[in-house]
Design a protein around this motif. Structure first.
Motif, short mmCIF file in Angstrom:
data_model
loop_
_atom_site.label_atom_id
_atom_site.label_comp_id
_atom_site.label_asym_id
_atom_site.label_seq_id
_atom_site.Cartn_x
_atom_site.Cartn_y
_atom_site.Cartn_z
N LEU A 106 0.94 -1.14 -0.38
CA LEU A 106 -0.12 -0.10 0.38
C LEU A 106 1.04 1.11 -0.16
O LEU A 106 1.73 1.31 0.28
CB LEU A 106 -1.23 -0.08 0.95
N THR A 107 0.48 2.29 -0.28
CA THR A 107 0.79 3.26 -0.92
C THR A 107 0.30 4.49 0.71
O THR A 107 -0.75 4.95 0.82
CB THR A 107 0.98 3.84 -1.90
N LEU A 108 0.89 4.84 1.43
CA LEU A 108 0.31 5.59 2.79
C LEU A 108 0.32 7.29 2.08
O LEU A 108 1.06 8.25 1.49
CB LEU A 108 1.72 5.90 3.67
N VAL A 109 -1.52 7.71 2.39
CA VAL A 109 -1.07 9.11 1.13
C VAL A 109 -1.92 9.80 2.49
O VAL A 109 -3.04 9.39 3.45
CB VAL A 109 -2.29 8.95 0.04
N TYR A 110 -2.41 10.97 2.47
CA TYR A 110 -2.95 12.38 2.66
C TYR A 110 -4.69 11.43 2.31
O TYR A 110 -4.69 10.79 1.50
CB TYR A 110 -2.86 13.44 2.31
N PRO A 111 -5.25 11.79 2.87
CA PRO A 111 -6.72 11.59 2.92
C PRO A 111 -7.26 11.73 1.10
O PRO A 111 -7.99 11.12 0.80
CB PRO A 111 -7.66 12.04 4.08
#
Length: 108
Positions: free
Chosen positions: A73-78
């Protein structure tokens, strides 16, 4: 395992995440978890971030020990989260848990 591993966050990510927290409603569950993680983080300048630490927009491969299922997974802003199954919001429990971990760290 009851002790959480040390986490490291860049000052740039910390600043942006603190701004995000300011925009959330009071007692937002994801915001509370993120706030807890930020409070215990070792904050460093972006150029001093170790290359093996999870930062915002990092793509992370991890294993759920209970199910032996592997995720990437890529950790992203909402605002950047989508339904592709390839991103995770920083406000999701697994998102805030991944932030700042180093390669090889384990968490419950």
């Amino acid at each position: 395992m009851s002790k959480k591993p040390t986490i490291t966050i860049s000052s740039l990510d910390a600043e942006r995440l603190e701004h995000l927290l300011e925009t959330l409603p009071a007692n937002h569950a994801g915001g509370t978890a993120l706030e807890t993680e930020l409070a215990r983080a070792n904050i460093v300048e972006p150029q001093k971030m170790p290359p093996n630490v999870v930062t915002m927009n990092s793509t992370v491969k991890f294993l759920m020990a209970a199910t032996n299922e592997e995720f990437e997974l890529t950790l992203v802003y909402p605002k950047d989260a989508d339904t592709s199954g390839k991103t995770v919001s920083i406000l999701a429990p697994v998102g805030s848990a991944l932030l700042g971990l180093s390669q090889g760290d384990e968490i419950e």
